[in-house]
Design an enzyme around this catalytic site. Structure first.
Site, mmCIF file in Angstrom:
data_model
loop_
_atom_site.group_PDB
_atom_site.id
_atom_site.type_symbol
_atom_site.label_atom_id
_atom_site.label_comp_id
_atom_site.label_asym_id
_atom_site.label_seq_id
_atom_site.Cartn_x
_atom_site.Cartn_y
_atom_site.Cartn_z
ATOM 1 N N HIS A 1 74.776 7.623 -21.788
ATOM 2 C CA HIS A 1 74.425 7.216 -20.427
ATOM 3 C C HIS A 1 75.440 7.758 -19.419
ATOM 4 O O HIS A 1 75.063 8.273 -18.351
ATOM 5 C CB HIS A 1 74.377 5.694 -20.333
ATOM 6 C CG HIS A 1 73.090 5.081 -20.791
ATOM 7 N ND1 HIS A 1 71.864 5.462 -20.311
ATOM 8 C CD2 HIS A 1 72.843 4.096 -21.696
ATOM 9 C CE1 HIS A 1 70.914 4.741 -20.885
ATOM 10 N NE2 HIS A 1 71.481 3.911 -21.741
ATOM 11 N N GLU B 1 66.608 5.334 -21.300
ATOM 12 C CA GLU B 1 67.112 4.721 -22.531
ATOM 13 C C GLU B 1 66.750 5.569 -23.743
ATOM 14 O O GLU B 1 67.567 5.749 -24.657
ATOM 15 C CB GLU B 1 66.551 3.307 -22.685
ATOM 16 C CG GLU B 1 67.101 2.293 -21.691
ATOM 17 C CD GLU B 1 68.570 2.020 -21.894
ATOM 18 O OE1 GLU B 1 69.047 2.162 -23.034
ATOM 19 O OE2 GLU B 1 69.248 1.659 -20.915
ATOM 20 N N HIS C 1 75.353 5.873 -27.864
ATOM 21 C CA HIS C 1 74.267 5.660 -26.902
ATOM 22 C C HIS C 1 74.812 5.353 -25.514
ATOM 23 O O HIS C 1 74.366 5.938 -24.515
ATOM 24 C CB HIS C 1 73.372 4.516 -27.395
ATOM 25 C CG HIS C 1 72.416 3.998 -26.371
ATOM 26 N ND1 HIS C 1 71.150 4.529 -26.194
ATOM 27 C CD2 HIS C 1 72.531 3.004 -25.456
ATOM 28 C CE1 HIS C 1 70.536 3.877 -25.227
ATOM 29 N NE2 HIS C 1 71.352 2.953 -24.749
ATOM 30 N N GLU C 2 75.779 4.453 -25.443
ATOM 31 C CA GLU C 2 76.345 4.095 -24.139
ATOM 32 C C GLU C 2 77.127 5.265 -23.537
ATOM 33 O O GLU C 2 77.089 5.487 -22.316
ATOM 34 C CB GLU C 2 77.257 2.876 -24.285
ATOM 35 C CG GLU C 2 76.557 1.632 -24.798
ATOM 36 C CD GLU C 2 75.391 1.199 -23.926
ATOM 37 O OE1 GLU C 2 75.401 1.510 -22.718
ATOM 38 O OE2 GLU C 2 74.476 0.545 -24.450
#
Length: 435
Positions: A252, A313, A248-249
């Site tokens: 980004h 997000e 997930h990070e």
């Protein structure tokens, strides 16, 4: 300290839904399954290829021009003060005018109202055309987005931000030979290797920093600097959940969300300056102007900043799921992690704000989105020559564990202390690779 605070706000920006799953694994080890999840190829110096962990940090030359986003964030308070002074000066000037002069001014505006409308319309068209020239296609998703600042500018700002964080966390960094650092480095390296066909992944040198802190948090700057707190390592159940969090990070950083959110913030701030000037010019008293200023700031957050942050997000959740699937993680662990976080909030009594006031989707909605996308993620994982998953579904195991705990708590309350069972042993952080 002010500069560090500004850089922290930038890293928070690092910190939607995609049209479809655009990843494929046809180039990765065709016909040869991965024999070991997170397998590291040997190297003579003991380090991992593609990932820099614990290397000495070299600062750049001391004399450098500040990047445009950093300059904008530093000047933002001064711009607001200037707008307040301008609006208040206009109000004072209008109040000091004699009645006949006010009437003449109203007549002048009324007679030239169409000219003024034309000027505003032309200015709006010019601004719209300028914004159209800054439209860009998001990598991986293909979504059209607005980018006011270039990627190179944000990479320079990310380097400055990482310098500030490394100085701030200098006494809290976990040694590179610590098992917690090693497992994070292996997960990041494996994610990078299995997604090397994505240009935004292969173009970055990923560097891992584990910070000794109980905070359940992790973030990755656009330049590949990975920061994860030991509190997050305590919160994840196994290496698969850790892969989902880091995926997930990483999403980004790959998608350039920090540049995208900074661009939106830039546009909203410019429009807010016009509105702020009007508020201080039209409100008859300073107290009402302060109230209007506060309401304008809160409405801007609720209507623009926070919904857009939740959208980014959600997009990072989707793309991170794809990155983890290609890395042969058990993607079924992703929804379970958010169920765990929701249960943890309930058990600890932590107050949670409504989703429409938050920068992140609720744990429940994140679980629902990932659970809905699991069939596509599992199909992508199968196409990547990954080993078969165990038949036991982590979601079913978690649901059964929660049910047993609830029944135990219910019996314990009803039957007194003698009916209560001992609490389950505390889960260990993923200091070793567990399958």
């Amino acid at each position: 300290m002010v500069l560090l605070g500004v850089m922290r706000s930038f890293s928070f920006l690092c910190a939607h839904r995609t049209r479809n799953f655009r990843f494929s694994c046809t180039h990765l080890h065709a016909g040869r399954p991965e024999s070991n999840f997170l397998r590291l190829p040997p190297r003579g110096d003991g380090t991992s290829p593609g990932v820099r962990g614990g290397q000495p940090f070299h600062t750049s030359a001391p004399v450098r021009a500040l990047p445009a986003p950093l300059l904008w964030m530093l000047l933002k308070p001064a711009q607001k003060v200037a707008a307040i002074i301008l609006g208040r000066s206009i109000r004072k000037w209008w109040a000091a005018l004699p009645a006949d002069r006010r009437q003449l001014a109203r007549q002048w505006v009324h007679q030239r109202r169409w000219h003024l409308v034309g000027v505003v319309s032309v200015a709006t068209v010019i601004v719209g055309l300028l914004l159209l020239t800054h439209l860009d296609e998001s990598p991986v998703t293909g979504r059209t987005r607005l980018l006011v600042f270039s990627r190179e500018t944000h990479m320079e700002l990310a380097a400055r931000t990482s310098e500030a964080y490394l100085q701030d966390f200098a006494g809290l960094l976990v040694p590179v030979n610590d098992p917690r650092h090693q497992v994070v480095e292996r997960v990041v390296q494996h994610l990078a290797q299995r997604n090397e066909d994505v240009p935004e992944v292969s173009a970055v040198s990923w560097s891992v920093h584990v910070v000794q802190s109980p905070s359940i948090n992790a973030f990755i700057l656009p330049n590949g600097e990975v920061f994860i707190f030991t509190g997050m390592l305590e919160a994840v159940a196994d290496v698969h959940q850790l892969t989902m969090v880091l995926g997930h990070e990483m999403a980004h950083a790959v998608l350039g969300h920090s540049a995208e959110q900074a661009s939106l913030s830039h546009i909203v701030d410019l429009l807010s300056l016009v509105l702020l000037t009007a508020i201080w010019a039209l409100c008859p008293r300073d107290s009402l102007a302060f109230l209007g200023h506060w309401a304008q700031d809160k409405l801007s957050q609720v209507m623009f900043s926070r919904p857009f942050s939740r959208k980014l997000e959600a997009e990072a959740d989707v793309v991170g799921l794809q990155l983890a699937a290609k890395a042969c993680a058990d993607v079924r662990a992703g929804p379970v992690f958010w169920q765990q976080m929701e249960v943890r909030e309930q058990l600890t009594g932590e107050s949670s704000v409504p989703e429409w006031l938050s920068t992140h989707p609720s744990h429940k909605n994140r679980f629902a989105q990932l659970d809905r996308l699991l069939p596509q993620a599992l199909a992508l994982r199968d196409s990547c020559s990954c080993p078969s998953l165990p038949p036991t579904d982590p979601r079913a195991v978690f649901s059964e564990s929660v049910r047993v705990l609830l029944e135990t708590a219910k019996h314990g309350q009803g039957g007194g202390p003698e009916g209560a069972e001992e609490p389950p042993p505390r889960r260990r952080p993923p200091t070793a690779l567990r399958h």
